[in-house]
Design a protein around this motif. Structure first.
Motif, PDB file in Angstrom:
ATOM      1  N   LEU A 186      46.746  51.114  62.277  1.00  0.00           N
ATOM      2  CA  LEU A 186      45.642  51.722  63.008  1.00  0.00           C
ATOM      3  C   LEU A 186      46.085  52.354  64.316  1.00  0.00           C
ATOM      4  O   LEU A 186      45.424  53.252  64.840  1.00  0.00           O
ATOM      5  CB  LEU A 186      44.549  50.680  63.285  1.00  0.00           C
ATOM      6  CG  LEU A 186      43.659  50.274  62.114  1.00  0.00           C
ATOM      7  CD1 LEU A 186      42.673  49.203  62.534  1.00  0.00           C
ATOM      8  CD2 LEU A 186      42.913  51.485  61.561  1.00  0.00           C
ATOM      9  N   GLY A 187      47.188  51.890  64.860  1.00  0.00           N
ATOM     10  CA  GLY A 187      47.656  52.410  66.140  1.00  0.00           C
ATOM     11  C   GLY A 187      48.482  53.669  66.030  1.00  0.00           C
ATOM     12  O   GLY A 187      48.918  54.199  67.056  1.00  0.00           O
ATOM     13  N   THR A 188      48.706  54.175  64.818  1.00  0.00           N
ATOM     14  CA  THR A 188      49.523  55.370  64.639  1.00  0.00           C
ATOM     15  C   THR A 188      48.635  56.600  64.481  1.00  0.00           C
ATOM     16  O   THR A 188      47.605  56.563  63.805  1.00  0.00           O
ATOM     17  CB  THR A 188      50.431  55.223  63.409  1.00  0.00           C
ATOM     18  OG1 THR A 188      49.617  55.042  62.240  1.00  0.00           O
ATOM     19  CG2 THR A 188      51.347  54.022  63.578  1.00  0.00           C
ATOM     20  N   LEU A 189      49.052  57.696  65.100  1.00  0.00           N
ATOM     21  CA  LEU A 189      48.285  58.939  65.035  1.00  0.00           C
ATOM     22  C   LEU A 189      48.253  59.506  63.624  1.00  0.00           C
ATOM     23  O   LEU A 189      47.246  60.096  63.198  1.00  0.00           O
ATOM     24  CB  LEU A 189      48.895  59.957  65.999  1.00  0.00           C
ATOM     25  CG  LEU A 189      48.222  61.337  66.048  1.00  0.00           C
ATOM     26  CD1 LEU A 189      46.778  61.213  66.530  1.00  0.00           C
ATOM     27  CD2 LEU A 189      49.014  62.283  66.939  1.00  0.00           C
ATOM     28  N   LYS A 190      49.324  59.307  62.878  1.00  0.00           N
ATOM     29  CA  LYS A 190      49.426  59.869  61.539  1.00  0.00           C
ATOM     30  C   LYS A 190      48.291  59.397  60.642  1.00  0.00           C
ATOM     31  O   LYS A 190      47.740  60.171  59.851  1.00  0.00           O
ATOM     32  CB  LYS A 190      50.777  59.481  60.915  1.00  0.00           C
ATOM     33  CG  LYS A 190      50.945  59.929  59.479  1.00  0.00           C
ATOM     34  CD  LYS A 190      52.250  59.413  58.900  1.00  0.00           C
ATOM     35  CE  LYS A 190      52.358  59.758  57.413  1.00  0.00           C
ATOM     36  NZ  LYS A 190      53.594  59.205  56.805  1.00  0.00           N
ATOM     37  N   VAL A 191      47.926  58.121  60.751  1.00  0.00           N
ATOM     38  CA  VAL A 191      46.869  57.570  59.908  1.00  0.00           C
ATOM     39  C   VAL A 191      45.545  58.290  60.157  1.00  0.00           C
ATOM     40  O   VAL A 191      44.806  58.636  59.219  1.00  0.00           O
ATOM     41  CB  VAL A 191      46.722  56.057  60.158  1.00  0.00           C
ATOM     42  CG1 VAL A 191      45.521  55.508  59.401  1.00  0.00           C
ATOM     43  CG2 VAL A 191      47.980  55.333  59.739  1.00  0.00           C
ATOM     44  N   TRP A 192      45.233  58.529  61.417  1.00  0.00           N
ATOM     45  CA  TRP A 192      43.970  59.188  61.753  1.00  0.00           C
ATOM     46  C   TRP A 192      43.966  60.653  61.318  1.00  0.00           C
ATOM     47  O   TRP A 192      42.938  61.175  60.883  1.00  0.00           O
ATOM     48  CB  TRP A 192      43.718  59.061  63.249  1.00  0.00           C
ATOM     49  CG  TRP A 192      43.448  57.649  63.656  1.00  0.00           C
ATOM     50  CD1 TRP A 192      44.372  56.705  64.001  1.00  0.00           C
ATOM     51  CD2 TRP A 192      42.184  56.996  63.719  1.00  0.00           C
ATOM     52  NE1 TRP A 192      43.770  55.505  64.293  1.00  0.00           N
ATOM     53  CE2 TRP A 192      42.417  55.647  64.130  1.00  0.00           C
ATOM     54  CE3 TRP A 192      40.872  57.402  63.486  1.00  0.00           C
ATOM     55  CZ2 TRP A 192      41.388  54.731  64.296  1.00  0.00           C
ATOM     56  CZ3 TRP A 192      39.837  56.492  63.665  1.00  0.00           C
ATOM     57  CH2 TRP A 192      40.107  55.182  64.063  1.00  0.00           C
ATOM     58  N   VAL A 193      45.110  61.321  61.442  1.00  0.00           N
ATOM     59  CA  VAL A 193      45.192  62.710  60.988  1.00  0.00           C
ATOM     60  C   VAL A 193      45.027  62.789  59.473  1.00  0.00           C
ATOM     61  O   VAL A 193      44.312  63.652  58.944  1.00  0.00           O
ATOM     62  CB  VAL A 193      46.526  63.340  61.422  1.00  0.00           C
ATOM     63  CG1 VAL A 193      46.702  64.722  60.801  1.00  0.00           C
ATOM     64  CG2 VAL A 193      46.604  63.438  62.940  1.00  0.00           C
ATOM     65  N   LYS A 194      45.692  61.892  58.745  1.00  0.00           N
ATOM     66  CA  LYS A 194      45.568  61.870  57.291  1.00  0.00           C
ATOM     67  C   LYS A 194      44.135  61.574  56.863  1.00  0.00           C
ATOM     68  O   LYS A 194      43.644  62.129  55.865  1.00  0.00           O
ATOM     69  CB  LYS A 194      46.519  60.829  56.697  1.00  0.00           C
ATOM     70  CG  LYS A 194      47.992  61.189  56.814  1.00  0.00           C
ATOM     71  CD  LYS A 194      48.326  62.431  56.019  1.00  0.00           C
ATOM     72  CE  LYS A 194      49.799  62.778  56.090  1.00  0.00           C
ATOM     73  NZ  LYS A 194      50.119  64.030  55.364  1.00  0.00           N
ATOM     74  N   ALA A 195      43.466  60.691  57.607  1.00  0.00           N
ATOM     75  CA  ALA A 195      42.068  60.397  57.307  1.00  0.00           C
ATOM     76  C   ALA A 195      41.205  61.646  57.493  1.00  0.00           C
ATOM     77  O   ALA A 195      40.326  61.944  56.667  1.00  0.00           O
ATOM     78  CB  ALA A 195      41.562  59.264  58.193  1.00  0.00           C
ATOM     79  N   GLY A 196      41.455  62.383  58.588  1.00  0.00           N
ATOM     80  CA  GLY A 196      40.705  63.612  58.820  1.00  0.00           C
ATOM     81  C   GLY A 196      40.951  64.644  57.744  1.00  0.00           C
ATOM     82  O   GLY A 196      40.019  65.304  57.258  1.00  0.00           O
ATOM     83  N   GLU A 197      42.207  64.818  57.351  1.00  0.00           N
ATOM     84  CA  GLU A 197      42.529  65.773  56.298  1.00  0.00           C
ATOM     85  C   GLU A 197      41.857  65.396  54.988  1.00  0.00           C
ATOM     86  O   GLU A 197      41.344  66.267  54.265  1.00  0.00           O
ATOM     87  CB  GLU A 197      44.046  65.852  56.119  1.00  0.00           C
ATOM     88  CG  GLU A 197      44.771  66.500  57.284  1.00  0.00           C
ATOM     89  CD  GLU A 197      46.276  66.503  57.107  1.00  0.00           C
ATOM     90  OE1 GLU A 197      46.963  67.207  57.866  1.00  0.00           O
ATOM     91  OE2 GLU A 197      46.764  65.782  56.207  1.00  0.00           O
ATOM     92  N   GLN A 198      41.862  64.105  54.658  1.00  0.00           N
ATOM     93  CA  GLN A 198      41.243  63.669  53.414  1.00  0.00           C
ATOM     94  C   GLN A 198      39.740  63.906  53.416  1.00  0.00           C
ATOM     95  O   GLN A 198      39.163  64.329  52.408  1.00  0.00           O
ATOM     96  CB  GLN A 198      41.545  62.187  53.162  1.00  0.00           C
ATOM     97  CG  GLN A 198      40.905  61.613  51.898  1.00  0.00           C
ATOM     98  CD  GLN A 198      41.363  62.301  50.633  1.00  0.00           C
ATOM     99  OE1 GLN A 198      42.410  62.941  50.608  1.00  0.00           O
ATOM    100  NE2 GLN A 198      40.586  62.177  49.570  1.00  0.00           N
ATOM    101  N   VAL A 199      39.089  63.653  54.532  1.00  0.00           N
ATOM    102  CA  VAL A 199      37.645  63.907  54.633  1.00  0.00           C
ATOM    103  C   VAL A 199      37.351  65.385  54.419  1.00  0.00           C
ATOM    104  O   VAL A 199      36.443  65.756  53.657  1.00  0.00           O
ATOM    105  CB  VAL A 199      37.102  63.439  55.999  1.00  0.00           C
ATOM    106  CG1 VAL A 199      35.689  63.950  56.219  1.00  0.00           C
ATOM    107  CG2 VAL A 199      37.123  61.917  56.095  1.00  0.00           C
ATOM    108  N   PHE A 200      38.132  66.263  55.047  1.00  0.00           N
ATOM    109  CA  PHE A 200      37.886  67.695  54.932  1.00  0.00           C
ATOM    110  C   PHE A 200      38.208  68.208  53.537  1.00  0.00           C
ATOM    111  O   PHE A 200      37.473  69.041  52.991  1.00  0.00           O
ATOM    112  CB  PHE A 200      38.717  68.454  55.978  1.00  0.00           C
ATOM    113  CG  PHE A 200      38.031  68.575  57.309  1.00  0.00           C
ATOM    114  CD1 PHE A 200      37.592  69.797  57.766  1.00  0.00           C
ATOM    115  CD2 PHE A 200      37.811  67.465  58.104  1.00  0.00           C
ATOM    116  CE1 PHE A 200      36.951  69.928  58.987  1.00  0.00           C
ATOM    117  CE2 PHE A 200      37.184  67.564  59.324  1.00  0.00           C
ATOM    118  CZ  PHE A 200      36.749  68.798  59.773  1.00  0.00           C
TER     119      PHE A 200
END
Length: 602
Positions: free
Chosen positions: A243-257
């Motif tokens: 959860l503390g890594t930026l990559k996880v949040w970016v991948k989550a955003g890409e998957q949502v879009f």
């Protein structure tokens, strides 16, 4: 071109052609089309692997966070704006804010890029589906000497299907089987959309529902296989350190879009076919819920099957787990081949992929065709007005009315023919460009288009949409107009929803979108991922001179797609007395006046 385009999209003829728009026959057709468009291949192969790679079940935290505070609000904004303004994605944003005239073109360019390579994946699925009738399955028998079924399916995909070259610079020849399958894929798309939503609306009753029957069968079969529990552990056990890594949040955003289809313009286009009083808020909640559930549900089938494959072949799951094309066309066929009735389960699996792909593909293509058709209608209206201004209205009133009636009759007779010609032209152009993606080096073009040329642009488009509605048109005025559109009786039931969307549209969603744009920009231009453009990064065939141009091509396509937005803004600035900020804000001032008038109404 820019001056001509601005004149076309800002003229009053837009209102005259709005009444000619087709309409959905029922809410069910629209709802199933939205579900079929949102639930695609990414739900099956991208989401489960992202969960595994980014902390297991803990990936749901960033995914649901982005979905709730960015995905659903933007999805609602696109549906509401399309239905409210009754216009295509290209023409709606100049109406809201003239400086955002490039937003629609940017989304159209992005959709066009995806339209080219997405049907190539459908062609792969068609080839595998046809091969599933062969007994024994070709990816199990042809390479029996290897003694490893996972390796056999990899060799079959790379050598028999793709005829893969060493790098992107080696384009090679076009395999005739893939060329045939690509042709069949585009014929299928054409037959679905050649009459617009009149034909595609009927197809979704099957294409959007039947995959769930197949997926349920695959899940039940997957979780009951020996070793499935070990696979599900890899899928579900959380790793909270991620959860503390930026990559996880970016991948989550890409998957949502990617999975929800935000920013492509398809939501705006399809919503513009709704009746004015349609309750779009029902779709706003249920489509994302079904989409997210499908992604999570599919993971049980995928990792249950991977656990079985690991159990049978004594291979660690970490070596089997793969995302994207490797999961769908290498690992999964190999696992299904080792089950009872392998041909039947492979037939079901690839038939499901075909249905999932065709729903998304015809939505992409319909978005492009619709934009061109409406542009053609608007240009004809402009020509008609020019003729009138030049003196063609010298006839008396009765003759003028008769001529206008005759012209309308002739227009209605020709519109179907013009629509058919435009649809054929779009399909043929995309079909021809698709050959770059099915030649020996075609996989690398697919990976570039899939990974480099769309993510950044989608985030930027959504940010501009949020800015246009919230800070130019006025979020309060927009909500008021939406409430009047669907009726106050319905609006009162969703009053808390409108309050939630107001906060998201104005503050939370733009902030998240801005962070995602910055993060993706750094990842795009600061990292050369050679695995997307060559087979073996350690070989002499993967030098910078041979492959870096491919990555630069992907980044350039993203920049070109995005460039319509600043170009449109600069063009409007130039037309407004060279960056006249007072004129730029005049739209906002007028919106505030309209808001005050609305508040004074009883």
């Amino acid at each position: 071109f820019g001056l001509w385009w601005h004149q076309v999209i800002t003229m009053d003829v837009l209102l005259k052609t709005a009444s000619n728009r087709p309409r959905w026959r029922s809410h069910t057709e629209f709802f199933l089309t939205m579900v079929g468009y949102a639930v695609g291949l990414g739900n099956i192969w991208r989401f489960p692997y992202l969960c595994y790679e980014n902390g297991g079940a803990v990936f749901l935290v960033p995914y649901l966070t982005v979905l709730v505070f960015l995905g659903i609000p933007v999805f609602c904004l696109e549906l509401a704006s399309g239905q409210l303004f009754n216009k295509n994605n290209i023409y709606i944003w100049p109406t809201i804010c003239p400086h955002m005239s490039g937003v629609g073109l940017s989304s159209l360019a992005t959709t066009f890029l995806v339209c080219i390579y997405y049907n190539v994946i459908l062609a792969w699925a068609l080839l595998y589906w046809g091969a599933s009738f062969i007994s024994p399955l070709p990816w199990t028998e042809e390479y029996n000497s290897m003694g490893n079924l996972t390796m056999d399916s990899t060799i079959y995909f790379e050598e028999n299907v793709l005829h893969l070259s060493d790098n992107i610079s080696e384009l090679g020849y076009v395999p005739w089987k893939l060329a045939l399958c690509l042709t069949v894929a585009w014929i299928m798309v054409f037959l679905i959309i050649f009459k617009g939503i009149e034909s595609s609306g009927r197809v979704v009753y099957f294409t959007a529902t039947f995959p769930y029957l197949v997926l349920t069968i695959m899940v039940i079969r997957g979780v009951t296989l020996p070793g499935a529990i070990e696979g599900l552990k890899f899928y579900l056990i959380p790793d909270f350190t991620k959860l503390g890594t930026l990559k996880v949040w970016v991948k989550a955003g890409e998957q949502v879009f990617f999975s929800l289809g935000i920013g492509w313009g398809t939501h705006v286009t399809f919503a513009s076919y709704n009746h004015k009083n349609h309750n779009f808020l029902y779709d706003v909640y249920w489509v994302p819920i079904i989409n997210a559930f499908t992604s999570f549900f599919a993971g049980f089938s995928v990792f249950g099957t991977l656990g079985y494959l690991s159990h049978v072949n004594k291979i660690p799951i970490s070596e089997l787990a793969a995302g994207g094309f490797g999961l769908a066309f290498e690992v999964y066929p190999s696992a299904l081949a080792q089950m009872v009735a392998p041909n039947f389960f492979n037939f079901l699996f690839f038939f499901m992929l075909i249905l999932l792909a065709i729903d998304s593909q015809f939505a992409f293509t319909e978005t492009i065709v619709s934009a061109i058709i409406e542009a053609d209608l608007y240009i004809n209206e402009v020509s008609k007005q020019n003729m009138i201004n030049q003196g063609s209205n010298i006839n008396n009133d009765s003759e003028g009315e008769k001529n206008e009636k005759d012209q309308n009759d002739l227009k209605m007779k020709n519109i179907e023919k013009r629509k058919l010609i435009i649809t054929i032209s779009v399909c043929i152009i995309c079909w021809i460009l698709g050959f770059f993606c099915i030649c020996q080096g075609g996989l690398y073009f697919v990976q570039i288009l899939d990974g480099h040329s769309v993510g950044f642009t989608l985030f930027a488009i959504s940010g501009c949409e949020l800015f246009s509605i919230s800070y130019v048109f006025g979020v309060d005025r927009f909500i008021y107009d939406c409430q009047q559109m669907i009726g106050m009786e319905v609006s009162n039931e969703y009053m808390k929803s409108f309050q939630y969307f107001r906060v998201c549209w104005k503050f939370i969603s733009p902030f998240i979108c801005f962070l995602l744009v910055i993060a993706v920009m750094f990842s795009m231009f600061g990292n050369y991922d050679k695995e997307t453009v060559c087979y073996d990064v350690e070989s002499s065939q993967c030098t910078d001179e041979k492959v870096n141009w491919g990555i630069d091509l992907g980044n350039s396509l993203a920049i070109v797609s995005f460039s319509f937005i600043p170009f449109g803004a600069l063009l409007q600035f130039w037309r407004s007395n060279h960056f006249n900020w007072e004129k730029w804000m005049s739209t906002k001032h007028q919106n505030e006046m309209n808001k005050n008038e609305s508040e004074q109404r009883p």
